[in-house]
Design a protein around this motif. Structure first.
Motif, PDB file in Angstrom:
ATOM      1  N   ILE A 154       9.924  80.842 -47.868  1.00 23.65           N
ATOM      2  CA  ILE A 154      10.338  79.498 -47.433  1.00 23.65           C
ATOM      3  C   ILE A 154      11.853  79.491 -47.183  1.00 23.65           C
ATOM      4  CG2 ILE A 154      10.516  77.080 -48.114  1.00 23.65           C
ATOM      5  CD1 ILE A 154       8.027  77.521 -49.878  1.00 23.65           C
ATOM      6  N   ALA A 155      12.594  79.994 -48.145  1.00 18.36           N
ATOM      7  CA  ALA A 155      14.055  79.989 -48.025  1.00 18.36           C
ATOM      8  C   ALA A 155      14.521  80.890 -46.879  1.00 18.36           C
ATOM      9  CB  ALA A 155      14.675  80.439 -49.343  1.00 18.36           C
ATOM     10  N   MET A 156      13.884  82.038 -46.719  1.00 15.68           N
ATOM     11  CA  MET A 156      14.323  82.948 -45.652  1.00 15.68           C
ATOM     12  C   MET A 156      14.090  82.345 -44.266  1.00 15.68           C
ATOM     13  SD  MET A 156      13.545  86.816 -46.992  1.00 15.68           S
ATOM     14  CE  MET A 156      11.948  86.546 -47.729  1.00 15.68           C
ATOM     15  N   GLN A 157      12.933  81.758 -44.069  1.00 15.74           N
ATOM     16  CA  GLN A 157      12.663  81.144 -42.763  1.00 15.74           C
ATOM     17  C   GLN A 157      13.620  79.967 -42.529  1.00 15.74           C
ATOM     18  OE1 GLN A 157       8.128  81.232 -41.657  1.00 15.74           O
ATOM     19  NE2 GLN A 157       8.291  81.039 -43.883  1.00 15.74           N
ATOM     20  N   SER A 158      13.897  79.228 -43.587  1.00 16.15           N
ATOM     21  CA  SER A 158      14.816  78.101 -43.478  1.00 16.15           C
ATOM     22  C   SER A 158      16.215  78.581 -43.085  1.00 16.15           C
ATOM     23  CB  SER A 158      14.858  77.363 -44.825  1.00 16.15           C
ATOM     24  OG  SER A 158      15.813  76.342 -44.797  1.00 16.15           O
ATOM     25  N   ASP A 159      16.686  79.657 -43.716  1.00 17.37           N
ATOM     26  CA  ASP A 159      18.011  80.182 -43.405  1.00 17.37           C
ATOM     27  C   ASP A 159      18.063  80.744 -41.977  1.00 17.37           C
ATOM     28  OD1 ASP A 159      18.985  79.450 -45.837  1.00 17.37           O
ATOM     29  OD2 ASP A 159      19.084  81.477 -46.687  1.00 17.37           O
ATOM     30  N   ILE A 160      16.982  81.335 -41.525  1.00 12.81           N
ATOM     31  CA  ILE A 160      16.949  81.845 -40.144  1.00 12.81           C
ATOM     32  C   ILE A 160      17.076  80.679 -39.159  1.00 12.81           C
ATOM     33  CG2 ILE A 160      15.466  82.937 -38.406  1.00 12.81           C
ATOM     34  CD1 ILE A 160      14.307  84.625 -40.797  1.00 12.81           C
ATOM     35  N   LEU A 161      16.369  79.609 -39.422  1.00 10.66           N
ATOM     36  CA  LEU A 161      16.478  78.434 -38.550  1.00 10.66           C
ATOM     37  C   LEU A 161      17.891  77.860 -38.614  1.00 10.66           C
ATOM     38  CD1 LEU A 161      13.090  76.613 -39.331  1.00 10.66           C
ATOM     39  CD2 LEU A 161      13.649  78.069 -37.369  1.00 10.66           C
ATOM     40  N   GLY A 162      18.447  77.820 -39.807  1.00  7.77           N
ATOM     41  CA  GLY A 162      19.811  77.307 -39.952  1.00  7.77           C
ATOM     42  C   GLY A 162      20.806  78.163 -39.181  1.00  7.77           C
ATOM     43  N   ALA A 163      20.668  79.479 -39.280  1.00  7.73           N
ATOM     44  CA  ALA A 163      21.564  80.382 -38.550  1.00  7.73           C
ATOM     45  C   ALA A 163      21.439  80.159 -37.041  1.00  7.73           C
ATOM     46  CB  ALA A 163      21.228  81.832 -38.907  1.00  7.73           C
ATOM     47  N   ASP A 202       1.945  79.319 -39.683  1.00  2.87           N
ATOM     48  CA  ASP A 202       1.390  79.067 -38.351  1.00  2.87           C
ATOM     49  C   ASP A 202       1.788  77.707 -37.792  1.00  2.87           C
ATOM     50  OD1 ASP A 202       0.249  81.482 -37.742  1.00  2.87           O
ATOM     51  OD2 ASP A 202      -1.668  80.999 -38.669  1.00  2.87           O
ATOM     52  N   PHE A 203       2.728  77.021 -38.474  1.00  2.26           N
ATOM     53  CA  PHE A 203       3.285  75.809 -37.875  1.00  2.26           C
ATOM     54  C   PHE A 203       4.017  76.188 -36.591  1.00  2.26           C
ATOM     55  CE2 PHE A 203       6.952  73.054 -37.148  1.00  2.26           C
ATOM     56  CZ  PHE A 203       6.339  71.796 -37.078  1.00  2.26           C
ATOM     57  N   GLU A 204       3.742  75.466 -35.525  1.00  2.00           N
ATOM     58  CA  GLU A 204       4.336  75.782 -34.225  1.00  2.00           C
ATOM     59  C   GLU A 204       5.634  74.998 -34.034  1.00  2.00           C
ATOM     60  OE1 GLU A 204       2.759  76.122 -29.658  1.00  2.00           O
ATOM     61  OE2 GLU A 204       1.333  76.235 -31.307  1.00  2.00           O
ATOM     62  N   MET A 205       6.708  75.747 -33.788  1.00  2.00           N
ATOM     63  CA  MET A 205       8.021  75.110 -33.646  1.00  2.00           C
ATOM     64  C   MET A 205       8.293  74.739 -32.197  1.00  2.00           C
ATOM     65  SD  MET A 205      10.250  77.743 -35.976  1.00  2.00           S
ATOM     66  CE  MET A 205       9.353  79.195 -35.437  1.00  2.00           C
ATOM     67  N   LYS A 206       9.036  73.653 -32.004  1.00  2.00           N
ATOM     68  CA  LYS A 206       9.449  73.293 -30.649  1.00  2.00           C
ATOM     69  C   LYS A 206      10.569  74.212 -30.171  1.00  2.00           C
ATOM     70  CE  LYS A 206       8.345  68.342 -30.493  1.00  2.00           C
ATOM     71  NZ  LYS A 206       8.921  66.978 -30.433  1.00  2.00           N
ATOM     72  N   ASP A 207      11.455  74.571 -31.097  1.00  2.00           N
ATOM     73  CA  ASP A 207      12.630  75.375 -30.743  1.00  2.00           C
ATOM     74  C   ASP A 207      12.719  76.589 -31.652  1.00  2.00           C
ATOM     75  OD1 ASP A 207      13.729  73.456 -28.771  1.00  2.00           O
ATOM     76  OD2 ASP A 207      13.887  72.177 -30.549  1.00  2.00           O
ATOM     77  N   PRO A 208      12.000  77.636 -31.334  1.00  4.02           N
ATOM     78  CA  PRO A 208      12.028  78.819 -32.206  1.00  4.02           C
ATOM     79  C   PRO A 208      13.354  79.559 -32.096  1.00  4.02           C
ATOM     80  CG  PRO A 208      10.718  79.243 -30.255  1.00  4.02           C
ATOM     81  CD  PRO A 208      11.088  77.786 -30.189  1.00  4.02           C
ATOM     82  N   PRO A 209      13.732  80.281 -33.144  1.00  6.14           N
ATOM     83  CA  PRO A 209      14.988  81.058 -33.117  1.00  6.14           C
ATOM     84  C   PRO A 209      14.839  82.293 -32.227  1.00  6.14           C
ATOM     85  CG  PRO A 209      13.788  81.495 -35.138  1.00  6.14           C
ATOM     86  CD  PRO A 209      13.022  80.429 -34.422  1.00  6.14           C
ATOM     87  N   ARG A 210      15.884  82.604 -31.487  1.00  2.00           N
ATOM     88  CA  ARG A 210      15.881  83.790 -30.610  1.00  2.00           C
ATOM     89  C   ARG A 210      16.769  84.845 -31.238  1.00  2.00           C
ATOM     90  NH1 ARG A 210      11.423  82.795 -27.779  1.00  2.00           N
ATOM     91  NH2 ARG A 210      11.480  80.750 -26.804  1.00  2.00           N
ATOM     92  N   MET A 211      16.214  85.602 -32.146  1.00  2.00           N
ATOM     93  CA  MET A 211      16.989  86.583 -32.909  1.00  2.00           C
ATOM     94  C   MET A 211      16.787  88.003 -32.386  1.00  2.00           C
ATOM     95  SD  MET A 211      18.831  85.568 -35.536  1.00  2.00           S
ATOM     96  CE  MET A 211      19.126  84.014 -36.415  1.00  2.00           C
ATOM     97  N   PHE A 212      17.902  88.706 -32.178  1.00  2.00           N
ATOM     98  CA  PHE A 212      17.883  90.159 -31.970  1.00  2.00           C
ATOM     99  C   PHE A 212      17.887  90.750 -33.375  1.00  2.00           C
ATOM    100  CE2 PHE A 212      20.289  94.150 -30.703  1.00  2.00           C
ATOM    101  CZ  PHE A 212      19.215  94.719 -30.038  1.00  2.00           C
ATOM    102  N   VAL A 213      16.852  91.498 -33.696  1.00  2.00           N
ATOM    103  CA  VAL A 213      16.642  91.814 -35.107  1.00  2.00           C
ATOM    104  C   VAL A 213      16.665  93.320 -35.372  1.00  2.00           C
ATOM    105  CG1 VAL A 213      14.119  91.738 -34.841  1.00  2.00           C
ATOM    106  CG2 VAL A 213      15.125  91.336 -37.076  1.00  2.00           C
ATOM    107  N   GLY A 214      17.317  93.665 -36.458  1.00  2.00           N
ATOM    108  CA  GLY A 214      17.441  95.075 -36.800  1.00  2.00           C
ATOM    109  C   GLY A 214      17.121  95.339 -38.256  1.00  2.00           C
ATOM    110  N   ALA A 215      17.197  96.614 -38.604  1.00  2.00           N
ATOM    111  CA  ALA A 215      16.906  97.040 -39.972  1.00  2.00           C
ATOM    112  C   ALA A 215      17.790  98.235 -40.302  1.00  2.00           C
ATOM    113  CB  ALA A 215      15.428  97.424 -40.108  1.00  2.00           C
ATOM    114  N   ALA A 216      17.792  98.589 -41.570  1.00  2.00           N
ATOM    115  CA  ALA A 216      18.558  99.754 -42.018  1.00  2.00           C
ATOM    116  C   ALA A 216      17.627 100.941 -42.177  1.00  2.00           C
ATOM    117  CB  ALA A 216      19.250  99.442 -43.342  1.00  2.00           C
ATOM    118  N   ALA A 217      18.208 102.136 -42.104  1.00  3.28           N
ATOM    119  CA  ALA A 217      17.442 103.362 -42.363  1.00  3.28           C
ATOM    120  C   ALA A 217      18.324 104.319 -43.154  1.00  3.28           C
ATOM    121  CB  ALA A 217      16.990 104.004 -41.053  1.00  3.28           C
ATOM    122  N   ASN A 218      17.718 104.952 -44.139  1.00  2.00           N
ATOM    123  CA  ASN A 218      18.445 105.943 -44.934  1.00  2.00           C
ATOM    124  C   ASN A 218      17.794 107.310 -44.759  1.00  2.00           C
ATOM    125  OD1 ASN A 218      19.821 107.513 -46.713  1.00  2.00           O
ATOM    126  ND2 ASN A 218      19.495 106.206 -48.509  1.00  2.00           N
TER     127      ASN A 218
END
Length: 311
Positions: A89-98, A149-165
Motif C-alpha cells: 500500500i505504502a509503496m504504490q502510494s509513494d510511486i503515485l506521489g513521486a 486491480d483498481f483502474e487509475m485515470k492517471d497511471p504513473p509513467r515510470m522508467f524502472v530499473g533494478a540493481a544487480a550484484n
C-alpha cells in the motif's frame, strides 16, 4: 528500446549514448540544502541522480522528499525504493506521489536487512521483494492498475530499473537472477561496485550469451577508492563486494597522501576499459560522500559533455 516515459535517462539510452548516473546520499537530519549542494556538484556531469533510500538501513531524510527537491531544481532524480520498510500500500502510494511531482525514473531494491543499520531491533516489512516491486510498477504503468486491480485515470509513467550484484555467492545464480528481473520489467540495471574486472566480464558474457544486454540497459557501477583503509574495509566488512588483493596492493603501494588520487585514476581506467565491452550502456558512479570528484572522473573518462535530449 521504445520510449515508454518522459524519463531523461530513458531518452539518453534510447538515443544510443552511454548514460552516466551518480547518486546522493541524504543527510541524517532535515537540512534539505545538503541534497541541493550535492546535486549542484554533479548536475552538469550526469544524466540522472539517484537518491538512496535509508541506505545500509540507517535512518536518513527520505528519498522521495529529496527527489522532489532535485526535480524542483530542474534536474532528473532517480527514486530509489527499498521494500524493507513499506508494504504494498505504502509503496504504490509513494510511486503515485513521486509521479505527481514529475518524477519518472525509479530503482527497485529489496534493501539491506535492518540488523546492519542504526535500528537493528526494528521490524522489517518485505511485503514484496525487488522483483515483485518491478512487476508492480510495470502493472501500474502498462495496465493502469494497482495491485488490487483498481483502474487509475492517471497511471504513473515510470522508467524502472533494478540493481544487480555479479559478485555475490553463488555466482551461478547471478545471471538467472538478472534474467528474472528483466522478465519482471527492469529496463535498466545498475550494478554493484566493480573491482574484480575478470569476474564482472565473465558475468557480462553470460548475460550476453542469453541476450539480456539487448533487453535491458546495463550501467556498470563504479566507486572510487579514497584510501587503502577503505579498500580493506570494503573487502572485509561489506557483504557482496569483491575487492581483489591486487587492488589493495595498488592503492596501498602509493604514499598515503596520494592514495585518493590513485583511487580516482583506477576508477577512470575502469570506465575506459568497460566502454569497450559489448553490452555496457553506461556507468553509475557512486562516489560515497565524495561527489566533488564526479566531474573529474566523468571528464577524464571521456564521458563529457553529456548529450542533450529533447524534453
Amino acid at each position: 528500446m521504445s520510449l515508454k516515459t518522459s524519463s531523461k535517462l530513458e531518452k539518453v539510452l534510447a538515443a544510443g549514448h552511454l548514460a552516466v548516473t551518480s547518486e546522493c546520499g541524504p543527510p541524517r537530519g532535515c537540512d534539505g540544502s545538503v541534497i541541493e549542494n550535492k546535486a549542484n556538484l554533479i548536475k552538469d556531469y550526469v544524466d540522472a541522480i539517484n537518491v538512496t533510500d535509508n541506505q545500509t538501513s540507517v535512518v536518513r531524510l527520505c528519498s522521495l522528499a529529496a527527489c522532489i527537491r532535485i526535480k524542483q531544481m530542474g534536474l532528473e532524480p532517480v527514486l530509489q525504493m527499498v521494500t524493507r520498510d513499506r508494504n504494498r500500500i505504502a509503496m504504490q502510494s509513494d510511486i503515485l506521489g513521486a509521479a505527481s511531482f514529475g518524477i519518472n525514473t525509479m530503482l527497485c531494491l529489496t534493501g539491506d536487512h535492518q540488523r546492519f543499520g542504526d535500528h537493528p531491533n526494528s521490524a522489517n516489512v518485505f511485503d514484496l521483494d525487488s522483483t515483485q516491486l518491478l512487476q508492480t510498477v510495470r502493472k501500474m504503468r502498462e495496465e493502469g492498475k494497482l495491485l488490487s486491480d483498481f483502474e487509475m485515470k492517471d497511471p504513473p509513467r515510470m522508467f524502472v530499473g533494478a540493481a544487480a550484484n555479479p559478485f555475490a555467492d553463488p555466482f551461478e545464480i547471478r545471471v538467472p537472477r538478472l534474467a528474472k528481473k528483466v522478465a519482471a520489467g527492469a529496463q535498466f540495471i545498475q550494478t554493484q561496485c566493480i573491482y574484480n574486472m575478470k569476474k564482472f566480464k565473465e558475468w557480462l558474457k553470460l548475460a550476453r550469451d542469453r541476450g539480456l544486454h539487448e533487453k535491458v540497459a546495463i550501467l556498470a557501477g563504479i566507486t572510487p577508492i579514497k584510501s587503502v583503509g577503505m579498500a580493506k574495509y570494503m573487502k572485509n566488512r561489506v557483504a557482496g563486494l569483491d575487492v581483489p588483493d591486487e587492488i589493495i596492493k595498488r592503492i596501498g603501494g602509493v604514499p598515503k597522501e596520494n592514495q585518493a588520487e590513485e583511487g580516482i585514476k583506477l576508477a577512470i581506467e575502469q570506465i575506459r576499459e568497460l566502454k569497450e565491452e559489448p553490452g555496457i550502456r553506461g556507468f553509475h558512479i557512486m562516489a560515497i560522500e565524495w561527489e566533488e570528484k564526479v566531474p573529474e572522473i566523468v571528464k577524464q573518462a571521456g564521458l563529457y559533455p553529456r548529450p542533450k535530449v529533447s524534453d
